[in-house]
Design a protein around this motif. Sequence first.
Motif, PDB file in Angstrom:
ATOM      1  N   PRO A  44       4.512   1.315   0.639  1.00  0.00           N
ATOM      2  CA  PRO A  44       3.217   1.963   0.388  1.00  0.00           C
ATOM      3  C   PRO A  44       2.401   1.234  -0.681  1.00  0.00           C
ATOM      4  CG  PRO A  44       4.986   3.586   0.383  1.00  0.00           C
ATOM      5  CD  PRO A  44       5.635   2.231   0.436  1.00  0.00           C
ATOM      6  N   ASP A  45       1.071   1.289  -0.531  1.00  0.00           N
ATOM      7  CA  ASP A  45       0.141   0.640  -1.469  1.00  0.00           C
ATOM      8  C   ASP A  45      -0.515   1.709  -2.336  1.00  0.00           C
ATOM      9  OD1 ASP A  45      -1.902  -0.646  -2.771  1.00  0.00           O
ATOM     10  OD2 ASP A  45      -3.037  -1.136  -0.953  1.00  0.00           O
ATOM     11  N   ILE A  46      -0.169   1.711  -3.619  1.00  0.00           N
ATOM     12  CA  ILE A  46      -0.681   2.741  -4.534  1.00  0.00           C
ATOM     13  C   ILE A  46      -2.189   2.617  -4.742  1.00  0.00           C
ATOM     14  CG2 ILE A  46      -0.160   1.390  -6.635  1.00  0.00           C
ATOM     15  CD1 ILE A  46       0.326   5.206  -6.326  1.00  0.00           C
ATOM     16  N   HIS A  47      -2.757   1.434  -4.444  1.00  0.00           N
ATOM     17  CA  HIS A  47      -4.213   1.266  -4.578  1.00  0.00           C
ATOM     18  C   HIS A  47      -4.957   1.433  -3.263  1.00  0.00           C
ATOM     19  CE1 HIS A  47      -3.577  -1.235  -8.485  1.00  0.00           C
ATOM     20  NE2 HIS A  47      -3.484   0.065  -8.679  1.00  0.00           N
ATOM     21  N   ARG A  77       1.590 -14.218   4.937  1.00  0.00           N
ATOM     22  CA  ARG A  77       0.684 -13.346   5.695  1.00  0.00           C
ATOM     23  C   ARG A  77       0.746 -11.933   5.118  1.00  0.00           C
ATOM     24  NH1 ARG A  77       1.108 -13.482  12.094  1.00  0.00           N
ATOM     25  NH2 ARG A  77       0.305 -15.590  11.711  1.00  0.00           N
ATOM     26  N   GLU A  78      -0.418 -11.266   5.072  1.00  0.00           N
ATOM     27  CA  GLU A  78      -0.477  -9.877   4.610  1.00  0.00           C
ATOM     28  C   GLU A  78      -1.307  -9.082   5.584  1.00  0.00           C
ATOM     29  OE1 GLU A  78      -1.436  -9.062   0.346  1.00  0.00           O
ATOM     30  OE2 GLU A  78      -1.617 -11.248   0.324  1.00  0.00           O
ATOM     31  N   ARG A  79      -0.870  -7.872   5.886  1.00  0.00           N
ATOM     32  CA  ARG A  79      -1.653  -6.983   6.749  1.00  0.00           C
ATOM     33  C   ARG A  79      -1.579  -5.575   6.198  1.00  0.00           C
ATOM     34  NH1 ARG A  79      -1.007  -7.186  12.848  1.00  0.00           N
ATOM     35  NH2 ARG A  79       0.635  -5.688  12.412  1.00  0.00           N
ATOM     36  N   ARG A  80      -2.533  -4.745   6.614  1.00  0.00           N
ATOM     37  CA  ARG A  80      -2.433  -3.318   6.343  1.00  0.00           C
ATOM     38  C   ARG A  80      -1.469  -2.766   7.372  1.00  0.00           C
ATOM     39  NH1 ARG A  80      -4.161  -2.859   1.605  1.00  0.00           N
ATOM     40  NH2 ARG A  80      -3.758  -0.671   1.995  1.00  0.00           N
ATOM     41  N   TYR A  81      -0.759  -1.755   7.034  1.00  0.00           N
ATOM     42  CA  TYR A  81       0.240  -1.201   7.928  1.00  0.00           C
ATOM     43  C   TYR A  81      -0.173   0.207   8.342  1.00  0.00           C
ATOM     44  CZ  TYR A  81       4.894  -0.320   9.759  1.00  0.00           C
ATOM     45  OH  TYR A  81       5.957  -0.063  10.571  1.00  0.00           O
ATOM     46  N   SER A  82      -0.125   0.472   9.663  1.00  0.00           N
ATOM     47  CA  SER A  82      -0.458   1.806  10.162  1.00  0.00           C
ATOM     48  C   SER A  82       0.695   2.332  10.999  1.00  0.00           C
ATOM     49  CB  SER A  82      -1.713   1.757  11.019  1.00  0.00           C
ATOM     50  OG  SER A  82      -2.779   1.222  10.291  1.00  0.00           O
ATOM     51  N   PHE A  95       1.377  -1.849   2.708  1.00  0.00           N
ATOM     52  CA  PHE A  95       1.302  -3.298   2.888  1.00  0.00           C
ATOM     53  C   PHE A  95       2.334  -3.723   3.900  1.00  0.00           C
ATOM     54  CE2 PHE A  95       0.615  -3.074  -1.774  1.00  0.00           C
ATOM     55  CZ  PHE A  95      -0.627  -3.657  -1.827  1.00  0.00           C
ATOM     56  N   GLU A  96       1.997  -4.737   4.647  1.00  0.00           N
ATOM     57  CA  GLU A  96       2.980  -5.423   5.479  1.00  0.00           C
ATOM     58  C   GLU A  96       2.882  -6.871   5.025  1.00  0.00           C
ATOM     59  OE1 GLU A  96       2.421  -4.329   9.593  1.00  0.00           O
ATOM     60  OE2 GLU A  96       3.089  -6.314  10.209  1.00  0.00           O
TER      61      GLU A  96
END
Length: 305
Positions: A206-209, A249-254, A295-296
């Motif tokens: 999880p991304d706290i921001h 690589r970075e992605r948002r995770y859903s 975050f992924e």
Amino acid sequence: MTEPARGFIRQRSCPACGSGRIRPHREGTVSGRLTHDDIKITDSRYGLTWDLSLCLECGHLFADPCPTPEFIFSLYGGVEDPLYEDEAEGRARNFLGILKQLESLAPGKGPLFDVGAATGILLDLARSRGWQPDGIEPSAWAVRVAGAKYGITLRQGPFESAALPRDRYAAVTMVDIIEHTPIPFEAVNKAGQILRPGGLLALVTPDIHSASARIAGRGWWHLRPAHLAYFSRASLAALLGRAGFSIVRERRYSWTFSLHYLMSRKRASRLLLGNRQLASFLKRVRIKLALGDSFEVYAVKEKSA
Ligand SMILES: [Zn+2]
């Protein structure tokens, strides 16, 4: 400052970047007890945290006092979570996205190690796509389910102290694991040791921001007693860099969930689910929660730790 309860220790440095520049940030809402129910993946009591400290260097937020590794590992060893398998199909969809990313970054496949493999859903899927599955899980119950339901043989115990072959794996996956361990550096460092040079680590946390964390405030669904740390982009990068990884690589995770599962998280809508036909219909309705609340991150092992 009160003495930590039994099974808890005060932090001397930031668990992510190692800096000694830490200070108390906010008082927690959990009492000094932790039970099997608190750490189930499907636990639906949100908004509860331990006393949290903040790292002034990297912005990491973490439980302080923190449960000791011995306490946490013995707790996870005995956890049973039958609800987890109810969402096997949705979970497999989530894991599919991660495997596709790994395959696009490292087309060779090979041995893949899943940390905190739960009931083996990710490894079952990885095997069907040509990876050689291997993994570890602390819960004896989950290890039994993985064997019986998927024919996946998991190692049982804590990852951080497991005896594992070095320089062996093409990929290591840590999906929603790093926020549960009291010793995140040891976990990521261990991943670096078992990966072969150039091997990939896929990590979700999880991304706290994130926008969802800001909007939900203290009711954010990731604020749970099982979560001992809250990462930001900066603290996650600091942790990975310290263990010899470079982020590629970075992605948002859903997450994907069934409508039934989401409704069962809310006490009011649980009443509706008493209707068996409605419940069975809702289990088939899949929802992609496009919240991007995690975050992924894909990171390559640059050097041996
Ligand atoms: Zn830090």
